[in-house]
Design a protein around this motif. Sequence first.
Motif, mmCIF file in Angstrom:
data_model
loop_
_atom_site.group_PDB
_atom_site.id
_atom_site.type_symbol
_atom_site.label_atom_id
_atom_site.label_comp_id
_atom_site.label_asym_id
_atom_site.label_seq_id
_atom_site.Cartn_x
_atom_site.Cartn_y
_atom_site.Cartn_z
ATOM 1 N N ALA A 37 39.149 43.107 44.218
ATOM 2 C CA ALA A 37 38.008 42.972 45.114
ATOM 3 C C ALA A 37 38.481 43.032 46.563
ATOM 4 O O ALA A 37 39.653 42.799 46.871
ATOM 5 C CB ALA A 37 37.298 41.649 44.854
ATOM 6 N N VAL A 38 37.545 43.341 47.465
ATOM 7 C CA VAL A 38 37.872 43.349 48.893
ATOM 8 C C VAL A 38 37.001 42.378 49.687
ATOM 9 O O VAL A 38 37.383 41.932 50.765
ATOM 10 C CB VAL A 38 37.771 44.761 49.504
ATOM 11 C CG1 VAL A 38 38.818 45.679 48.885
ATOM 12 C CG2 VAL A 38 36.381 45.344 49.337
ATOM 13 N N THR A 39 35.821 42.042 49.168
ATOM 14 C CA THR A 39 34.958 41.028 49.766
ATOM 15 C C THR A 39 34.270 40.275 48.626
ATOM 16 O O THR A 39 34.272 40.717 47.475
ATOM 17 C CB THR A 39 33.861 41.623 50.674
ATOM 18 O OG1 THR A 39 32.897 42.306 49.857
ATOM 19 C CG2 THR A 39 34.439 42.573 51.713
ATOM 20 N N GLN A 55 39.617 47.441 28.872
ATOM 21 C CA GLN A 55 40.937 47.800 29.392
ATOM 22 C C GLN A 55 41.027 47.666 30.908
ATOM 23 O O GLN A 55 42.045 48.023 31.495
ATOM 24 C CB GLN A 55 41.300 49.229 28.964
ATOM 25 C CG GLN A 55 41.617 49.340 27.474
ATOM 26 C CD GLN A 55 41.686 50.780 27.016
ATOM 27 O OE1 GLN A 55 40.673 51.474 26.890
ATOM 28 N NE2 GLN A 55 42.900 51.248 26.767
ATOM 29 N N ALA A 56 39.976 47.124 31.506
ATOM 30 C CA ALA A 56 39.963 46.890 32.948
ATOM 31 C C ALA A 56 40.100 45.402 33.227
ATOM 32 O O ALA A 56 39.458 44.567 32.590
ATOM 33 C CB ALA A 56 38.675 47.420 33.562
ATOM 34 N N GLY A 57 40.953 45.072 34.184
ATOM 35 C CA GLY A 57 41.081 43.709 34.674
ATOM 36 C C GLY A 57 40.777 43.682 36.156
ATOM 37 O O GLY A 57 40.669 44.735 36.795
ATOM 38 N N PHE A 58 40.629 42.493 36.712
ATOM 39 C CA PHE A 58 40.255 42.408 38.117
ATOM 40 C C PHE A 58 41.022 41.305 38.836
ATOM 41 O O PHE A 58 41.614 40.419 38.212
ATOM 42 C CB PHE A 58 38.743 42.189 38.271
ATOM 43 C CG PHE A 58 38.203 40.990 37.531
ATOM 44 C CD1 PHE A 58 38.181 39.732 38.126
ATOM 45 C CD2 PHE A 58 37.716 41.114 36.237
ATOM 46 C CE1 PHE A 58 37.686 38.630 37.452
ATOM 47 C CE2 PHE A 58 37.213 40.022 35.552
ATOM 48 C CZ PHE A 58 37.199 38.768 36.158
ATOM 49 N N ALA A 59 41.013 41.420 40.158
ATOM 50 C CA ALA A 59 41.528 40.379 41.040
ATOM 51 C C ALA A 59 40.405 40.019 42.009
ATOM 52 O O ALA A 59 39.602 40.876 42.381
ATOM 53 C CB ALA A 59 42.758 40.866 41.799
ATOM 54 N N LEU A 60 40.362 38.774 42.432
ATOM 55 C CA LEU A 60 39.325 38.310 43.343
ATOM 56 C C LEU A 60 39.966 37.832 44.645
ATOM 57 O O LEU A 60 40.951 37.080 44.621
ATOM 58 C CB LEU A 60 38.531 37.161 42.715
ATOM 59 C CG LEU A 60 37.798 37.471 41.407
ATOM 60 C CD1 LEU A 60 37.093 36.226 40.885
ATOM 61 C CD2 LEU A 60 36.797 38.615 41.598
ATOM 62 N N GLY A 98 43.352 38.683 44.819
ATOM 63 C CA GLY A 98 43.620 39.883 45.588
ATOM 64 C C GLY A 98 42.366 40.717 45.798
ATOM 65 O O GLY A 98 41.350 40.475 45.145
ATOM 66 N N GLU A 99 42.342 41.584 46.645
ATOM 67 C CA GLU A 99 43.436 42.063 47.481
ATOM 68 C C GLU A 99 43.466 41.222 48.737
ATOM 69 O O GLU A 99 42.528 41.223 49.519
ATOM 70 C CB GLU A 99 43.227 43.533 47.816
ATOM 71 C CG GLU A 99 44.260 44.151 48.710
ATOM 72 C CD GLU A 99 44.010 45.639 48.951
ATOM 73 O OE1 GLU A 99 44.748 46.207 49.778
ATOM 74 O OE2 GLU A 99 43.110 46.223 48.339
#
Length: 266
Positions: A37-39, A55-60, A98-99
Motif C-alpha cells: 500500500a502507499v496510503t 497467491q497475492a499478499g500485501f503490505a500496509l 510497507g511501503e
Amino acid sequence: MLIDTHCHLDAREFDADRELVWQAALTQGVRAVVIPAVTQASFEPIMAWCVQHPQAGFALGWHPMYVSEAPEDALAQLEQTVARVLEGPQAHQLLAIGEIGLDFYLTREHEARQLELYEGQLRIARQFHLPVILHVRGAIDTILKYLRKHALTGGIAHAYNGSKQQAEIFASLGFKLGFGGAMTWPRALKLRQLAAELPVETLVLETDAPDIPPVWLGHQGRNAPDQLKKIAEEMALIRGLEALQLIEMTGKNSVEVLPKIAHLCT
C-alpha cells in the motif's frame, strides 16, 4: 520460486485489465506477488482484491511521497488496521509493513513528517513482529540510522541503488535488496555491477509495476508482473548463472525475509 516482492497491482494503470495482467503473470510462472500500500485509502481495496487471489499478499503502510495526505492519527489507524487483520482470515496475507521509508531525492519539503511516520511505522512493525518494505530513494544513510535504532525482523530495501558498503549494513540488519527493471538498462552501470557482485543471498526480485519498466518496454512502457521472468533471466546473465538457479535462489531469499509468503506459493 519466481516471486515479485514489489508490485503495485492496485494502481489505476491496471484498472482496465487487472485480471488479464494477473493471469499473464501466473502463465509466466510467477508464484506469488507482494502488493504494498502507499496510503490508507489503498488498504481496503488491496485487501479485498487479495481475498480473491490467494497467491497475492500485501503490505500496509504510508509511502513517504504521500505523507502530506496523512491525517494526524495515521499511525494509530495503521496500528488498529494491522491488529484487526492479524486477528482475521487474511492474517497469512499480511506480509509486512510497507511501503514505508524516506524520499529525499527531489525535495526535503516534508522531511519532518516523513521521519515521524517512518519511525512510527518501524515501531508498529516491531510491535507486531513484521518485516518492512522500504522506500530508500536519496535517503539510505538516514534509513539505516533508524533501522539501527529499532530492532526489527528485517525486510526489503526496495529498488536498491546504494553502495556495496550500505548493502552490507542492510544485510547485517536482516534485509534483502530489491532489483528489477532498472537493472536491465545497459547504461545502468552501477546497478548492473551491484547485481553482479552483491552476494546472491541478499537479492530478491521485483517489478515495481507499473513503474520502472525494463529496457525492452522502453521508458514509457507499462511494467507488469509478467515481466519478472525476463528480469530474472537478465540478472542471471549478469551473474553468470542459469536462470532457473537464480530464480530458486532469489525465491528462497524472498521466503526467508517474508516468511508468510511461502503459504501463498501454491
